[in-house]
Design a protein around this motif. Sequence first.
Motif, short mmCIF file in Angstrom:
data_model
loop_
_atom_site.label_atom_id
_atom_site.label_comp_id
_atom_site.label_asym_id
_atom_site.label_seq_id
_atom_site.Cartn_x
_atom_site.Cartn_y
_atom_site.Cartn_z
N GLN A 1 0.82 -1.24 -0.07
CA GLN A 1 -0.04 -0.07 0.01
C GLN A 1 0.89 1.06 -0.03
O GLN A 1 1.87 1.39 0.91
CB GLN A 1 -0.91 -0.04 1.27
CG GLN A 1 -1.90 1.29 1.36
CD GLN A 1 -2.80 1.19 2.44
OE1 GLN A 1 -2.58 0.28 3.49
NE2 GLN A 1 -3.62 2.28 2.73
N VAL A 2 0.80 2.10 -1.11
CA VAL A 2 1.48 3.28 -1.10
C VAL A 2 1.22 4.44 -0.29
O VAL A 2 -0.31 4.75 0.08
CB VAL A 2 1.57 4.04 -2.50
CG1 VAL A 2 2.13 5.19 -2.72
CG2 VAL A 2 2.16 2.98 -3.41
N GLN A 3 1.88 5.14 0.62
CA GLN A 3 1.62 6.17 1.37
C GLN A 3 2.43 7.09 1.27
O GLN A 3 3.91 7.10 1.24
CB GLN A 3 1.22 5.71 3.05
CG GLN A 3 0.24 4.92 3.44
CD GLN A 3 0.15 4.90 4.82
OE1 GLN A 3 1.03 4.57 5.42
NE2 GLN A 3 -1.06 5.17 5.47
N GLY B 1 5.86 1.93 0.45
CA GLY B 1 5.10 1.23 -0.43
C GLY B 1 5.92 1.02 -1.54
O GLY B 1 5.46 -0.10 -2.26
N SER C 1 2.62 7.76 -10.71
CA SER C 1 2.55 6.28 -10.63
C SER C 1 3.72 5.68 -11.61
O SER C 1 4.11 4.47 -11.44
CB SER C 1 1.26 5.71 -10.77
OG SER C 1 0.58 5.89 -12.09
N TYR D 1 -0.83 9.41 -6.25
CA TYR D 1 -0.54 9.22 -5.05
C TYR D 1 -0.77 10.74 -4.27
O TYR D 1 0.02 11.59 -4.78
CB TYR D 1 0.43 8.29 -4.42
CG TYR D 1 0.56 7.13 -5.17
CD1 TYR D 1 1.39 6.84 -6.01
CD2 TYR D 1 -0.31 6.24 -4.77
CE1 TYR D 1 1.34 5.77 -7.03
CE2 TYR D 1 -0.43 5.04 -5.63
CZ TYR D 1 0.63 4.65 -6.69
OH TYR D 1 0.55 3.50 -7.15
#
Length: 127
Positions: free
Chosen positions: A1-3, A26, A100, A116
């Motif tokens: 999960q990207v944060q 992430g 991304s 993001y």
Amino acid sequence: QVQLVESGGGLVQAGGSLRLSCAASGRTFENYPMAWFRQATGKEREFVAASIWSGDTTHYLDSVKGRFAISRDNAKNVMYLQMNSLKVEDTAVYYCAAASYFKQISSPARESEFAYWGQGTQVTVSS
């Protein structure tokens, strides 16, 4: 999960300085565009600064040129925004954003170019 997690905001007097950080987790964003946007109360979110090509190329909002500096530590997966000579009109919530994949971005960058986003950090500049 990207944060993406911003930090470093706060209250500062006009003429002062702050350094914002954006820690990514992430995935790595070494070669991908990253940027800072801001949103003042009652206004639309606006582009502030962008870093592409691992930081070799930077873009800035005209009103922050010469006062703000965007940088990134790719080894730590962290992006920074050094803000000097702050003005009352710099008061806003500041958001970091990351694309991304590697691509060219507009100048000024558009929100739609970034996949993001962080939750934002408040910067308040008092007179």
